[in-house]
Enzyme design. Structure first.
Site, PDB file in Angstrom:
ATOM      1  N   SER A  54       1.006  -1.021  -0.503  1.00  0.00           N
ATOM      2  CA  SER A  54       0.433  -0.081   0.220  1.00  0.00           C
ATOM      3  C   SER A  54       0.601   1.243   0.134  1.00  0.00           C
ATOM      4  O   SER A  54       0.175   2.204   0.132  1.00  0.00           O
ATOM      5  CB  SER A  54      -0.966   0.075   1.165  1.00  0.00           C
ATOM      6  N   LYS A  57      -0.032   3.332  -3.302  1.00  0.00           N
ATOM      7  CA  LYS A  57      -0.663   3.731  -3.336  1.00  0.00           C
ATOM      8  C   LYS A  57      -0.163   5.451  -3.070  1.00  0.00           C
ATOM      9  O   LYS A  57      -0.568   6.033  -4.162  1.00  0.00           O
ATOM     10  CB  LYS A  57      -1.470   3.935  -1.981  1.00  0.00           C
ATOM     11  N   TYR A 182      -2.310  -3.336 -10.876  1.00  0.00           N
ATOM     12  CA  TYR A 182      -1.853  -2.999  -9.358  1.00  0.00           C
ATOM     13  C   TYR A 182      -0.930  -4.054  -8.565  1.00  0.00           C
ATOM     14  O   TYR A 182      -0.253  -3.857  -7.988  1.00  0.00           O
ATOM     15  CB  TYR A 182      -3.617  -3.000  -8.874  1.00  0.00           C
ATOM     16  N   TYR A 234      -4.328   3.297   7.661  1.00  0.00           N
ATOM     17  CA  TYR A 234      -5.787   2.618   7.611  1.00  0.00           C
ATOM     18  C   TYR A 234      -6.055   3.398   8.298  1.00  0.00           C
ATOM     19  O   TYR A 234      -6.681   4.693   8.990  1.00  0.00           O
ATOM     20  CB  TYR A 234      -5.700   0.977   7.779  1.00  0.00           C
ATOM     21  N   VAL A 252       1.138  -3.663   3.899  1.00  0.00           N
ATOM     22  CA  VAL A 252       0.646  -5.071   4.721  1.00  0.00           C
ATOM     23  C   VAL A 252       1.446  -5.315   4.477  1.00  0.00           C
ATOM     24  O   VAL A 252       2.029  -7.317   5.414  1.00  0.00           O
ATOM     25  CB  VAL A 252      -0.241  -5.767   4.005  1.00  0.00           C
TER      26      VAL A 252
END
Length: 298
Positions: A54, A57, A182, A234, A252
């Site tokens: 993540s 992102k 992705y 998160y 993660v």
């Protein structure tokens, strides 16, 4: 500090919903710091590389913002924290227009990935890897094929998010192609030192800490840091802002990118995760660093 917090890793769990990540060693813990004048400091198992997950992102968002501009990006994703888990679909059902709340939850990140520049999915991936290579100063950056394949074959919920958004015109293109892109984006491999260097770039509002050339526009760097503060950890982002108080983004795989404005960037790796998907040892380490070095921006 690493010695002081290493025992807490026993309370965490390595991510296993992506089978290839289940091989991580819980006791691994590492930190690197890159100062805004290009000095590096590191400790722990820094020889280990890991996938961005993540954290990618933030980098995809920065890339797309600088290429396509705010108007196009924010026509597809919102600017608000959701307070929900990163994989949640519920907010898509109750918003009008139906678009993800922000680019840090999976739905928003998938929408951003679909906007990556390139005339084909292969070229989009090459362009993203080139971008990460530029930020890290390492032209040998690649993605981990084993992790990417593992994620691709188990990304059922992300496929659901994409189909839902496609129904309402948030994304265009083939769902399988976007999932493939992705998962490879998330599987790009770096190490703590390279992650700390990226943090230093954001610390300098987009400038290279060594050459001082502008790699990310100042406006984009500020937008990304705002998202990191409000959504980067998160659904624990508010707690993290109180306990540590710096822009940060976790993944993660156990990575955490943290930014201390006008001082330094921090790269952390600790694959043992807490219940919300953040590195349990990395979080505790950042709490200690916040106290020791007075890094809280608030």
């Amino acid at each position: 500090m690493i010695d002081e917090v290493r025992s807490i890793t026993a309370l965490g769990k390595v991510a296993n919903y992506i089978p290839a990540l289940a091989d991580g060693r819980k006791t691994d813990l590492a930190v690197s710091v890159c100062t805004i004048d290009g000095q590096y400091f590191q400790a722990g198992t820094v020889e280990k590389s890991f996938t961005l997950q993540s954290i990618s992102k933030v980098l995809a968002l920065a890339f797309v913002l600088d290429i396509k501009g705010e108007e196009e990006v924010f026509s597809k994703v919102g600017m608000e924290p959701s307070g929900d888990p990163y994989y949640s679909i519920s907010k898509l059902e109750f918003t009008n227009p139906t678009k993800p709340f922000n680019p840090m939850i999976n739905a928003g990140a998938l929408a951003i990935t679909s906007l990556l520049p390139g005339h084909s999915m292969k070229k989009k991936l090459e362009n993203f890897i080139d971008y990460v290579s530029c930020l890290t100063g390492n032209r040998k950056i690649e993605y981990n094929e084993k992790v990417a394949k593992s994620e691709f074959t188990t990304s059922f919920l992300n496929r659901s998010l994409l189909y839902y958004m496609k129904q309402f015109g948030v994304i265009e293109g083939n769902v399988e192609d976007i999932i493939d892109l992705y998962t490879k984006q998330c599987a790009v491999e770096i190490d703590c030192l390279q992650l700390a260097r990226i943090g230093a770039i954001f610390s300098l509002n987009g400038q290279d800490p060594e050459k001082r050339n502008q790699l990310i526009t100042k406006r984009t760097a500020k937008i990304c840091k705002a998202f990191m503060v409000t959504c980067g950890m998160y659904n624990a982002s508010g707690e993290f802002a109180i306990k540590v108080g710096v822009p940060a983004k976790s993944g993660v795989s156990g990575g955490i990118l943290a930014v201390v404005p006008n001082r330094f960037g921090i790269g952390i790796f600790g694959p043992a995760l807490d219940q919300r998907g953040n590195s349990i040892g990395g979080w505790k380490l950042l709490e200690k660093m916040a106290d020791q070095f007075d890094i809280n921006i608030f």
